[in-house]
Design an enzyme around this catalytic site. Structure first.
Site, PDB file in Angstrom:
ATOM      1  N   HIS A  84      21.247 133.195  76.570  1.00 50.16           N
ATOM      2  CA  HIS A  84      21.444 134.079  75.424  1.00 50.16           C
ATOM      3  C   HIS A  84      21.386 133.227  74.166  1.00 50.16           C
ATOM      4  O   HIS A  84      21.933 132.110  74.141  1.00 50.16           O
ATOM      5  CB  HIS A  84      22.811 134.770  75.476  1.00 50.16           C
ATOM      6  CG  HIS A  84      22.979 135.666  76.661  1.00 50.16           C
ATOM      7  ND1 HIS A  84      22.070 136.629  77.005  1.00 50.16           N
ATOM      8  CD2 HIS A  84      23.975 135.743  77.583  1.00 50.16           C
ATOM      9  CE1 HIS A  84      22.494 137.269  78.088  1.00 50.16           C
ATOM     10  NE2 HIS A  84      23.635 136.743  78.460  1.00 50.16           N
ATOM     11  N   ALA A 144      16.314 140.525  80.711  1.00 42.73           N
ATOM     12  CA  ALA A 144      17.135 140.236  81.887  1.00 42.73           C
ATOM     13  C   ALA A 144      18.281 141.234  81.945  1.00 42.73           C
ATOM     14  O   ALA A 144      18.794 141.683  80.903  1.00 42.73           O
ATOM     15  CB  ALA A 144      17.674 138.808  81.820  1.00 42.73           C
ATOM     16  N   CYS A 183      17.306 132.967  86.259  1.00 41.60           N
ATOM     17  CA  CYS A 183      17.569 133.839  87.413  1.00 41.60           C
ATOM     18  C   CYS A 183      17.059 133.227  88.714  1.00 41.60           C
ATOM     19  O   CYS A 183      16.849 133.937  89.699  1.00 41.60           O
ATOM     20  CB  CYS A 183      16.974 135.230  87.202  1.00 41.60           C
ATOM     21  SG  CYS A 183      17.582 136.045  85.715  1.00 41.60           S
TER      22      CYS A 183
END
EC number: 2.3.1.181
Length: 235
Positions: A84, A144, A183
């Site tokens: 982020h 995401a 991920c």
């Protein structure tokens, strides 16, 4: 029955502060003291590691993280590691889901659908990959998604927390994703709205344009928007 979504714009705040705020609001919604709420914001550079923990997917060591000013949080959402940072629209939907007929996978697909609807405004064909959660444009991930379902204290159901991160600004691709295996996916890359459109875009404006799609997909009759550094009732 009329359903209203409260949207709170928090600008850029620390990840830990937003996480604690989510916990407070989840309890309020679970006690029927507050309506469903969507927090829209940005974070300073941050890596979050979900419950599918793979420390090897964080490629930077402590010294490099400090040099780049990136904080790391191990958190309670599903999924692996993601980034982020500034230029990314982060949304935390705090929504009550009744236990009757509950379909948790349908909730994830609905989050994806709202973002896919937004992308279509720009002529971008967003889609899904069956083996992964999130929104994709071809083989590049643009959004995401990682969530948690919290059991409501006084209601027969769950309140959602965490949510989605949509890459808006071009800089997001280089600023943080190169320090992780996002991920845990090695075969695909990431992209952003600015890269795909060739336009200069504003994160807050993209948040506003997302709201009608979010309300449509989740069946809200209206959206009440507020701004401020706090989201507590009456503040």
């Amino acid at each position: 029955m009329t359903r209203t979504l409260e949207t709170v714009r928090l600008s850029r705040i620390d990840y830990g502060e937003a996480w604690e705020l989510q916990k407070e609001l989840v309890l309020e919604i679970g006690r029927e003291e507050r309506s469903d709420t969507l927090l829209l914001l940005e974070h300073p550079p941050t890596y979050t590691i979900g419950t599918d923990r793979h420390p090897e997917h964080l490629l930077y060591g402590p010294e490099e993280l400090e040099r780049r000013g990136i904080r790391v949080y191990q958190i309670d959402r599903g999924g692996d590691i993601t980034y982020h940072g500034p230029g990314q629209l982060v949304g935390y939907p705090l929504i009550y889901l009744d236990a009757a007929g509950l379909d948790l996978h349908a909730y994830l697909r609905s989050l994806e659908e709202a973002i896919i609807g937004l992308l279509a405004e720009f002529g971008i064909a967003g889609g899904r990959k069956p083996e992964y959660t999130g929104v994709w444009v071809g083989d590049a991930k643009i959004a995401a998604i990682g969530v948690k379902f919290n059991r409501a204290r006084t209601r027969r159901g769950f309140v959602t927390s965490h949510g989605f991160a949509l890459n808006v600004k071009k800089n997001v691709e280089a600023d943080g994703f190169q320090g992780i295996i996002p991920c845990g996916i090695t075969e695909y890359g990431v992209t952003s709205l600015e890269t795909l459109t060739g336009q200069t875009l504003d994160v807050e404006t993209i948040g506003e344009r997302l709201l009608p799609h979010f309300a449509r997909v989740f069946g809200y009759d209206g959206v009440v928007s507020r701004e401020g550094s706090r989201a507590k009732q009456g503040s």
